[in-house]
Design a protein around this motif. Structure first.
Motif, PDB file in Angstrom:
ATOM      1  N   PRO A  27      10.093   4.950  28.857  1.00 24.35           N
ATOM      2  CA  PRO A  27       9.541   3.652  29.258  1.00 24.35           C
ATOM      3  C   PRO A  27       8.018   3.606  29.097  1.00 24.35           C
ATOM      4  O   PRO A  27       7.354   4.633  28.989  1.00 24.35           O
ATOM      5  CB  PRO A  27       9.943   3.527  30.727  1.00 24.35           C
ATOM      6  CG  PRO A  27      10.082   4.942  31.193  1.00 24.35           C
ATOM      7  CD  PRO A  27      10.596   5.717  30.010  1.00 24.35           C
ATOM      8  N   ILE A  28       7.482   2.412  29.096  1.00 20.16           N
ATOM      9  CA  ILE A  28       6.059   2.212  28.861  1.00 20.16           C
ATOM     10  C   ILE A  28       5.278   2.328  30.165  1.00 20.16           C
ATOM     11  O   ILE A  28       5.774   1.969  31.243  1.00 20.16           O
ATOM     12  CB  ILE A  28       5.817   0.836  28.200  1.00 20.16           C
ATOM     13  CG1 ILE A  28       4.412   0.758  27.590  1.00 20.16           C
ATOM     14  CG2 ILE A  28       6.055  -0.304  29.186  1.00 20.16           C
ATOM     15  CD1 ILE A  28       4.220  -0.444  26.687  1.00 20.16           C
ATOM     16  N   THR A  29       4.061   2.849  30.084  1.00 13.89           N
ATOM     17  CA  THR A  29       3.169   2.934  31.235  1.00 13.89           C
ATOM     18  C   THR A  29       2.151   1.797  31.181  1.00 13.89           C
ATOM     19  O   THR A  29       1.995   1.126  30.155  1.00 13.89           O
ATOM     20  CB  THR A  29       2.422   4.277  31.256  1.00 13.89           C
ATOM     21  OG1 THR A  29       1.544   4.343  30.107  1.00 13.89           O
ATOM     22  CG2 THR A  29       3.394   5.453  31.211  1.00 13.89           C
ATOM     23  N   SER A  30       1.432   1.609  32.275  1.00 11.57           N
ATOM     24  CA  SER A  30       0.423   0.548  32.326  1.00 11.57           C
ATOM     25  C   SER A  30      -0.670   0.764  31.289  1.00 11.57           C
ATOM     26  O   SER A  30      -1.113  -0.186  30.633  1.00 11.57           O
ATOM     27  CB  SER A  30      -0.198   0.481  33.728  1.00 11.57           C
ATOM     28  OG  SER A  30       0.751   0.071  34.680  1.00 11.57           O
ATOM     29  N   LEU A  56      10.832 -10.047  36.899  1.00 14.26           N
ATOM     30  CA  LEU A  56      10.981  -9.724  35.479  1.00 14.26           C
ATOM     31  C   LEU A  56      10.845  -8.229  35.187  1.00 14.26           C
ATOM     32  O   LEU A  56      11.342  -7.764  34.154  1.00 14.26           O
ATOM     33  CB  LEU A  56       9.947 -10.496  34.659  1.00 14.26           C
ATOM     34  CG  LEU A  56      10.075 -12.026  34.716  1.00 14.26           C
ATOM     35  CD1 LEU A  56       8.920 -12.687  33.983  1.00 14.26           C
ATOM     36  CD2 LEU A  56      11.409 -12.482  34.139  1.00 14.26           C
ATOM     37  N   VAL A  57      10.180  -7.477  36.071  1.00 12.65           N
ATOM     38  CA  VAL A  57      10.036  -6.038  35.865  1.00 12.65           C
ATOM     39  C   VAL A  57      10.248  -5.298  37.184  1.00 12.65           C
ATOM     40  O   VAL A  57      10.094  -5.867  38.269  1.00 12.65           O
ATOM     41  CB  VAL A  57       8.644  -5.647  35.297  1.00 12.65           C
ATOM     42  CG1 VAL A  57       8.376  -6.339  33.972  1.00 12.65           C
ATOM     43  CG2 VAL A  57       7.534  -5.920  36.303  1.00 12.65           C
ATOM     44  N   ILE A  65       6.963   1.150  33.658  1.00 16.38           N
ATOM     45  CA  ILE A  65       7.366  -0.243  33.845  1.00 16.38           C
ATOM     46  C   ILE A  65       8.682  -0.469  33.104  1.00 16.38           C
ATOM     47  O   ILE A  65       8.795  -0.134  31.924  1.00 16.38           O
ATOM     48  CB  ILE A  65       6.289  -1.195  33.297  1.00 16.38           C
ATOM     49  CG1 ILE A  65       4.940  -0.904  33.954  1.00 16.38           C
ATOM     50  CG2 ILE A  65       6.683  -2.650  33.502  1.00 16.38           C
ATOM     51  CD1 ILE A  65       3.759  -1.456  33.174  1.00 16.38           C
ATOM     52  N   THR A  66       9.648  -1.046  33.783  1.00 13.08           N
ATOM     53  CA  THR A  66      10.933  -1.342  33.145  1.00 13.08           C
ATOM     54  C   THR A  66      11.302  -2.794  33.391  1.00 13.08           C
ATOM     55  O   THR A  66      10.948  -3.383  34.418  1.00 13.08           O
ATOM     56  CB  THR A  66      12.050  -0.429  33.683  1.00 13.08           C
ATOM     57  OG1 THR A  66      12.150  -0.586  35.113  1.00 13.08           O
ATOM     58  CG2 THR A  66      11.772   1.027  33.354  1.00 13.08           C
ATOM     59  N   LEU A  67      12.029  -3.364  32.446  1.00 18.19           N
ATOM     60  CA  LEU A  67      12.467  -4.749  32.560  1.00 18.19           C
ATOM     61  C   LEU A  67      13.693  -4.855  33.451  1.00 18.19           C
ATOM     62  O   LEU A  67      14.583  -4.007  33.420  1.00 18.19           O
ATOM     63  CB  LEU A  67      12.803  -5.311  31.180  1.00 18.19           C
ATOM     64  CG  LEU A  67      11.638  -5.479  30.196  1.00 18.19           C
ATOM     65  CD1 LEU A  67      12.179  -5.794  28.813  1.00 18.19           C
ATOM     66  CD2 LEU A  67      10.672  -6.563  30.655  1.00 18.19           C
TER      67      LEU A  67
END
Length: 237
Positions: A27-30, A56-57, A65-67
């Motif tokens: 997953p993506i980080t800030s 939304l997240v 961060i995940t959706l």
């Protein structure tokens, strides 16, 4: 009370979050989100809080961060818009594949859903864009190829190019100049000594050529193995 449509900033954020994880599981980080969007970390933190408030997240301090399900639905709708517009620009308006990203970024927020549906029908409801990225269907389903980056493949591995990252327009122009395109046959020969270039054969028959490709190039090329039947599965998002 009628819910207002999401802002273009929100649409951009969820699309980038989805795109980051589309071809890998991490997953993506800030900080990664800030880098991809070209904004300050503080701006990302504020927007992520807003996205979380809107459902939304999912995000906890200092975590990725995940959706959510709702965030995924919005992200897929925006990805569908973006990739259909890119496809239309190439197929109908004569754009080259390195020109379409920025145009699609502007247009995707402006057109209606009716416009997108008719554009898709006009194009024959394509399942991938000019770079090989899958175009989500109207119902949110995605046909994701079974593919791996060329840089990860073993010597002797063969298949065909099924996706080319569009992050670097200069790289796309280089590939076009060398006639390295989607669906080209590819075979990994081996790596040059001392961490040198990856040697690959691309093409078939009289058009088959050997290339010494740098890691930046082989990291951007995704290969579908010949052994995988049809190369796609239907993934419900």
């Amino acid at each position: 009370m009628k819910t207002s449509a999401p802002s273009s900033s929100i649409e951009d954020y969820v699309k980038v979050i989805y795109s980051f994880t589309e071809w890998q599981d991490k997953p993506i980080t800030s900080s990664q989100l800030a880098q991809r969007l070209g904004v300050a970390n503080s701006s990302v933190s504020e927007m992520v809080r807003k996205l979380k408030d809107q459902g939304l997240v999912d995000h906890q301090p200092y975590s990725a961060i995940t959706l959510t399900g709702e965030g995924m639905r919005l992200a897929l709708a925006m990805v569908r818009r973006h990739r259909l517009i890119e496809t239309y620009l190439v197929q109908e308006l004569g754009y080259s594949w390195d020109e379409v990203h920025d145009e699609a970024e502007m247009l995707e927020h402006a057109v209606s859903e009716t416009f997108i549906q008719r554009m898709s029908a006009k194009l024959g409801n394509p399942v991938r864009d000019p770079h090989g990225d899958p175009i989500p269907a109207a119902d949110g389903s995605v046909r994701l190829p079974h593919a791996h980056r060329m840089i990860e493949l073993d010597n002797g591995h063969s298949g065909r190019i099924t996706r080319i990252s569009d992050e670097n327009p200069d790289l796309l122009r280089y590939l076009a100049s060398e006639d390295i395109n989607l669906d080209a046959d590819v075979e990994v020969v081996g790596r040059k000594p001392f961490g040198g270039a990856l040697v690959v054969r691309i093409g078939s028959g009289a058009q088959r050529r050997e290339f010494d490709l740098a890691d930046e190039v082989t990291s951007a090329l995704w290969v579908q193995s010949e052994s995988v039947h049809e190369g796609c599965v239907l993934t419900e998002r």
